[in-house]
Design an enzyme around this catalytic site. Structure first.
Site, PDB file in Angstrom:
ATOM      1  N   THR A   8       0.824  -1.207   0.000  1.00 20.55           N
ATOM      2  CA  THR A   8       0.000   0.000   0.000  1.00 20.55           C
ATOM      3  C   THR A   8       0.859   1.258   0.000  1.00 20.55           C
ATOM      4  O   THR A   8       1.962   1.249   0.523  1.00 20.55           O
ATOM      5  CB  THR A   8      -0.869  -0.033   1.279  1.00 20.55           C
ATOM      6  OG1 THR A   8      -1.764  -1.122   1.151  1.00 20.55           O
ATOM      7  CG2 THR A   8      -1.630   1.247   1.518  1.00 20.55           C
TER       8      THR A   8
ATOM      9  N   ARG B 111     -13.985  -8.070  -0.686  1.00 16.31           N
ATOM     10  CA  ARG B 111     -13.248  -7.653   0.518  1.00 16.31           C
ATOM     11  C   ARG B 111     -12.719  -6.209   0.385  1.00 16.31           C
ATOM     12  O   ARG B 111     -12.131  -5.836  -0.603  1.00 16.31           O
ATOM     13  CB  ARG B 111     -12.076  -8.607   0.740  1.00 16.31           C
ATOM     14  CG  ARG B 111     -11.250  -8.311   2.004  1.00 16.31           C
ATOM     15  CD  ARG B 111     -10.039  -7.466   1.723  1.00 16.31           C
ATOM     16  NE  ARG B 111      -9.191  -7.312   2.915  1.00 16.31           N
ATOM     17  CZ  ARG B 111      -8.178  -6.461   2.986  1.00 16.31           C
ATOM     18  NH1 ARG B 111      -7.869  -5.710   1.970  1.00 16.31           N
ATOM     19  NH2 ARG B 111      -7.455  -6.368   4.090  1.00 16.31           N
TER      20      ARG B 111
HETATM   21  N1  ASP Z   1      -3.837  -2.276   4.484  1.00  8.95           N
HETATM   22  C1  ASP Z   1      -4.008  -2.859   3.183  1.00  8.95           C
HETATM   23  C2  ASP Z   1      -5.269  -3.667   3.177  1.00  8.95           C
HETATM   24  O1  ASP Z   1      -5.537  -4.373   4.123  1.00  8.95           O
HETATM   25  C3  ASP Z   1      -2.885  -3.721   2.780  1.00  8.95           C
HETATM   26  C4  ASP Z   1      -1.546  -3.076   2.845  1.00  8.95           C
HETATM   27  O2  ASP Z   1      -1.304  -2.176   3.635  1.00  8.95           O
HETATM   28  O3  ASP Z   1      -0.693  -3.451   2.046  1.00  8.95           O
HETATM   29  O4  ASP Z   1      -5.984  -3.628   2.192  1.00  8.95           O
END
Ligand code: ASP
Length: 309
Positions: A168, A196
């Site tokens: 992310t 999701r």
């Molecule tokens: N927080 C993000 C999610 O759960 C994943 C990530 O931070 O890479 O969609």
């Protein structure tokens, strides 16, 4: 301050060529944000500029380079928030919007709503002239291979590998007018199903900004939602009188692992104080401090302004 995801990042897990590319893109994203701020621009424009650059990079799990769902699509989430006004915009489940952060900004600036999802969000993008692309644009070979690997392991019931979850991107900034802003964008979790949605578009979890505090998170989204990570950090400061470092560290280094989650945040206060705790072995991160000092880091062992051991 920017991040490009937290996770199991060890030196032998990435080639030196990829590492150099990641560091260069983090640095370019910092420069993009800095250019806005030093010209007297707003923190909102700065976080969008930085996040867009990271969305366009193939190295991170957002925009181009997003992870694939179980069915082999890309479904992206993003959000943005302005501290002084608490204006906010969020989008989820996007399949064709080139820069999801642009659409989140547009939801904030140009709709009566805070969050739009799926087909409706795509229609809003079309109506507002936000750039959309063929889903093929988002595909990188690395992420496609990752889906195949995870699906193969799933058949053997092995747990999802930690490195498959992260990447992310996000930014927080303070402008010359004293306004904080935060923005976050993601492809979510590889192999996700059933529509999701993680913490990234959930304001108060993956993204939060108020007058005195701004946070962008990365990590295992379900836990970040359950802890209300962004809001929790800022509430500890506003109501509890805690300093930024104390508040951010308590949530990420104590509350999060106590619940079983992992990840990290970049957090900033209205004096330009920085904190970037994570409880994983690495977090892609970059900063330009109020005194002009600047850096990017990946591994836990690298120095950053936190000065933690
Ligand atoms: N927080 C993000 C999610 O759960 C994943 C990530 O931070 O890479 O969609």
């Amino acid at each position: 301050m920017i991040h490009g995801g937290a996770g199991t990042l060890t030196r032998d897990a990435i080639t030196s060529e990829v590492e150099a590319g990641i560091r260069a893109d983090l640095d370019r994203a910092l420069s993009a944000g800095e250019a806005v701020l030093s010209a007297g621009g707003t923190s909102l424009d700065a976080v969008v500029a930085a996040v867009k650059l990271l969305e366009d990079s193939p190295h991170f799990n957002a925009g181009h380079g997003s992870v694939f769902t179980h069915e082999g699509h890309v479904e992206m989430d993003a959000s943005i928030m302005h501290g002084p006004t608490r204006s906010a915009g969020a989008v989820a489940g996007l399949r064709t919007v080139r820069n999801p952060i642009d659409l989140a900004r547009r939801v904030m600036d140009d709709s009566p709503h805070v969050m739009l999802i799926g087909d409706g969000a795509e229609r809003f993008a079309a109506e507002r002239g936000i750039e959309r692309v063929d889903p093929e644009y988002f595909r990188t070979e690395r992420r496609w291979q990752q889906l195949q690997d995870v699906r193969a392991r799933e058949q053997t019931r092995a747990a999802l590998p930690p490195e498959a979850r992260y990447g992310t991107v996000g930014a927080v900034a303070l402008d010359q007018h004293g306004a904080l802003a935060a923005a976050t964008s993601t492809g979510g979790m590889v192999n996700k199903r059933w529509g999701r949605v993680g913490d990234v578009p959930v304001l108060g979890a993956g993204t939060w900004a108020e007058a005195g505090c701004a946070v962008s998170a990365t990590g295992w989204g379900e836990y970040f939602i359950r802890l209300g990570v962004g809001h929790e950090i800022c509430s500890r400061m506003r109501i509890g009188g805690q300093a930024l470092a104390e508040a951010a560290d308590a949530v990420i280094l104590k509350d999060l692992p106590a619940l079983g989650g992992d990840g990290g945040v970049i957090a900033m206060d209205a004096q330009g104080g920085l904190r970037m705790p994570f409880n994983t072995s690495g977090m892609y991160r970059g900063w330009i401090a109020a005194d002009g000092s600047r850096g990017v880091a990946i591994f836990d062992s690298e120095a950053d302004p936190d000065g933690r051991d």
